[in-house]
Scaffold this active site. Structure first.
Site, PDB file in Angstrom:
ATOM      1  N   ALA A  80      83.942  95.536  33.221  1.00  0.00           N
ATOM      2  CA  ALA A  80      82.899  94.989  32.366  1.00  0.00           C
ATOM      3  C   ALA A  80      81.610  94.953  33.187  1.00  0.00           C
ATOM      4  O   ALA A  80      81.658  94.899  34.417  1.00  0.00           O
ATOM      5  CB  ALA A  80      83.285  93.594  31.911  1.00  0.00           C
ATOM      6  N   GLU A 127      88.846  91.225  39.369  1.00  0.00           N
ATOM      7  CA  GLU A 127      88.048  90.081  38.900  1.00  0.00           C
ATOM      8  C   GLU A 127      88.123  88.893  39.846  1.00  0.00           C
ATOM      9  O   GLU A 127      87.173  88.135  39.991  1.00  0.00           O
ATOM     10  CB  GLU A 127      88.514  89.636  37.503  1.00  0.00           C
ATOM     11  CG  GLU A 127      88.176  90.600  36.385  1.00  0.00           C
ATOM     12  CD  GLU A 127      89.235  91.657  36.136  1.00  0.00           C
ATOM     13  OE1 GLU A 127      90.125  91.855  37.006  1.00  0.00           O
ATOM     14  OE2 GLU A 127      89.181  92.304  35.082  1.00  0.00           O
ATOM     15  N   GLU A 146      91.874  97.477  31.898  1.00  0.00           N
ATOM     16  CA  GLU A 146      92.330  96.851  30.650  1.00  0.00           C
ATOM     17  C   GLU A 146      92.126  97.791  29.464  1.00  0.00           C
ATOM     18  O   GLU A 146      92.959  97.885  28.564  1.00  0.00           O
ATOM     19  CB  GLU A 146      91.577  95.533  30.435  1.00  0.00           C
ATOM     20  CG  GLU A 146      91.980  94.479  31.467  1.00  0.00           C
ATOM     21  CD  GLU A 146      91.118  93.227  31.424  1.00  0.00           C
ATOM     22  OE1 GLU A 146      89.883  93.360  31.542  1.00  0.00           O
ATOM     23  OE2 GLU A 146      91.661  92.125  31.282  1.00  0.00           O
ATOM     24  N   GLY A 169      87.870  95.482  33.462  1.00  0.00           N
ATOM     25  CA  GLY A 169      87.855  95.858  32.047  1.00  0.00           C
ATOM     26  C   GLY A 169      88.194  97.330  31.842  1.00  0.00           C
ATOM     27  O   GLY A 169      88.712  97.707  30.784  1.00  0.00           O
TER      28      GLY A 169
END
Ligand code: HXC
Length: 257
Positions: free
Chosen positions: A65, A131, A111, A108
């Site tokens: 992200a 993260e 993911e 992300g």
């Protein structure tokens, strides 16, 4: 600028979506996810598309992200914006999605690959959930899907250390379907897509739904739990410090607050 590129007939009945933020290693911001959601909705309704391939470029599938977009957000901002509502479309897509991954698939990005139905990786692919190094946790399914894919002890290690794994390790852990040389990953994903595209689209859709059902009833609960905890990390000074340190290219100093 469009942050994704789409080729609707990449091969017969096969569409190709390419993430297109190369300078930022395809870091996933809200615009990119909104474009991806709209594209998936559109392709899901198109009878000339039976299988979808999602890819990045040789260097990065997606490095996570967008840290710069998130860094200053409060926990309440995160809850109100609820960026993950756009992510829900990926798993609601009825047609199979194959992730063709080369280079970084982190946070992300990892993911996103795991939300797809199958993963073909190039030998250069690197997977990880870093993260924790930013003072936060995975928020788009990482704690749930990685655990289901590779088992508790290994997922725990990767999520708590943020360590990256190679394509070969991902293959032996059961995270990816196949690893091929870098020149071949898109070709290999296309071959797999073409094979599936020859089957009955009705049977493919129903089979996908049934396989997903095998874990989704409990997944729903797990995703909601993870999402709240991810948003909650934005109430900590450590998340602010972690993301600020990344942007300022220095080591973070965590205080446990
Ligand atoms: C914003 C990013 C980014 C990211 C890379 N960039 N990853 N920008 N968000 N996630 C930017 C860098 O700031 C830099 O831009 C440019 O892309 C190239 O990156 P470099 O760091 O110079 O490249 P390199 O030295 O090759 O290192 C590659 C890397 C590193 C190891 C992938 O970039 C990295 O650690 N990225 C962050 C990975 C990460 O922590 N992902 C998780 C994010 S949190 P500038 O302009 O500065 O040169 C997350 C939460 C998930 O994903 C929640 C659900 C969505």
């Amino acid at each position: 600028m469009e942050l994704i590129k789409v080729i609707e007939q990449h091969a017969p009945f096969v569409a190709l979506i390419q993430l297109n933020r190369p300078k930022e290693l395809n870091a996933i911001n809200r615009q990119l996810m909104e474009e991806l959601r709209d594209t998936l909705l559109h392709l899901d309704k198109n009878d000339n598309v039976r299988v979808i391939i999602l890819t990045g470029n040789d260097q990065a599938f997606a490095a996570g992200a967008d840290i710069k977009q998130m860094a200053d957000k409060s926990a309440i901002d995160m809850v109100m914006v609820d960026q993950f509502s756009t992510w829900d479309q990926i798993r609601k897509t009825k047609k199979p999605i194959i992730a063709a991954v080369s280079g970084f698939a982190l946070g992300g990005g990892c993911e996103l690959a795991m939300t797809c139905d199958m993963i073909i990786a190039s030998e250069t692919a690197k997977f990880g959930q870093p993260e924790i190094k930013l003072g936060t946790i995975p928020g788009a399914g990482g704690t749930q899907r990685l655990t289901k894919a590779i088992g508790k002890v290994k997922a725990m290690e990767l999520i708590l250390t943020g360590r990256f794994i190679s394509a070969e390790e991902a293959l032996s852990d059961g995270l990816v379907n196949k690893v091929v040389p870098i020149e071949m990953y898109l070709f290999e994903a296309t071959q797999l897509a073409k094979e599936i595209a020859q089957m009955s689209p009705v049977a493919v859709q129903l089979a996908k739904e049934a396989v997903n059902r095998s874990f989704e009833t409990v997944l729903d609960e797990g995703l909601a739990f993870e999402r709240k905890n991810f948003y909650l990390t934005f109430a900590s000074e450590d998340q602010k410090e972690g993301m600020k340190a990344f942007i300022e290219k220095r080591k973070p100093e965590y205080k446990g607050k």
